[in-house]
Design an enzyme around this catalytic site. Sequence first.
Site, PDB file in Angstrom:
ATOM      1  N   LYS A 223      22.570  36.681  37.389  1.00  0.00           N
ATOM      2  CA  LYS A 223      22.270  35.242  37.439  1.00  0.00           C
ATOM      3  C   LYS A 223      21.550  34.769  36.183  1.00  0.00           C
ATOM      4  O   LYS A 223      21.044  35.549  35.383  1.00  0.00           O
ATOM      5  CB  LYS A 223      21.481  34.924  38.713  1.00  0.00           C
ATOM      6  CG  LYS A 223      22.369  35.023  39.938  1.00  0.00           C
ATOM      7  CD  LYS A 223      21.786  34.370  41.161  1.00  0.00           C
ATOM      8  CE  LYS A 223      22.829  34.324  42.281  1.00  0.00           C
ATOM      9  NZ  LYS A 223      22.297  33.786  43.541  1.00  0.00           N
ATOM     10  N   ARG A 257      23.272  41.899  47.296  1.00  0.00           N
ATOM     11  CA  ARG A 257      24.588  41.380  46.920  1.00  0.00           C
ATOM     12  C   ARG A 257      24.758  41.497  45.410  1.00  0.00           C
ATOM     13  O   ARG A 257      23.993  40.889  44.650  1.00  0.00           O
ATOM     14  CB  ARG A 257      24.707  39.922  47.370  1.00  0.00           C
ATOM     15  CG  ARG A 257      26.071  39.280  47.137  1.00  0.00           C
ATOM     16  CD  ARG A 257      26.073  37.847  47.656  1.00  0.00           C
ATOM     17  NE  ARG A 257      27.379  37.225  47.548  1.00  0.00           N
ATOM     18  CZ  ARG A 257      27.831  36.573  46.469  1.00  0.00           C
ATOM     19  NH1 ARG A 257      27.043  36.463  45.385  1.00  0.00           N
ATOM     20  NH2 ARG A 257      29.032  36.029  46.457  1.00  0.00           N
TER      21      ARG A 257
END
Length: 280
Positions: A223, A257
């Site tokens: 991210k 995840r």
Amino acid sequence: MTTEIRLGAHGPQLPVPCIMGVLNVTPDSFSDGGLFLNRDAALAQARRMVADGASIIDVGGESTRPGSEPVGLQHELDRVVPVIERICADLDVAVSVDTSKPEVMREAVAAGAALINDVYALRRPGALETAAALDVGVCLMHMQGEPRTMQSHPHYEDVVTEVTDFLVRRAADCEAAGLDRERIVIDPGFGFGKMVAHNLALLAGLPRMVATGYPVLVGLSRKSMLAALTGREVDERVAGSVVLAALAAERGAHIIRVHDVAETRDALRIVAALDRGEVV
């Protein structure tokens, strides 16, 4: 920490922490967009992730990256349902569907999905009622705003308290609607309406969410906070992602995840060895 979780009374029993592999069958997801639109390529990637240690494959047909545009219902169905069917037919792995649309939830579960992973926390019309009628797990994520605008000016007085309180309230709403508590997973939504400081505070405060008693899913892989912290481009963020995964597991996260399954598996094995006291 408990050593296993189950997605519903009859769902798959999974180790803790377990790895959820990301499989985006989209042209525009921020990291793997366009790589797995072909169904054979998607199945091959699912095979790789299972071989590398993924316990769940999360199939998504609509990008939720900052600034993304919505996808039509039929497009999303055409992307995810055939892939879920093939994975469930060919592999021994739990499958999650990353969607907010009730119609996609129903079709995905009919195809074999065992978990609904919803960035809107079942707040869209009909989503909660649909999920309550399906005998599968649900993951409720916190998001301030919506994907197109969520990173404009996110603001919190106390991000850990606000996000935790939202998730607990939302879980209570789901239980009131008929969802069994054991089917509910919560996700603080790193990067969804959060700046870097918010994400770091949530990671530091993760034990407070774990203390709610709901399994906690953490998605930090590749991210943009890693760009801010390391200066790395998306395809150069494996090391940073693995560090964040290990820190999340150490703080009690149940499901991690990720895009990079093998590397994350190695990190989680080290965390588990430390937790068991296997230190020379």
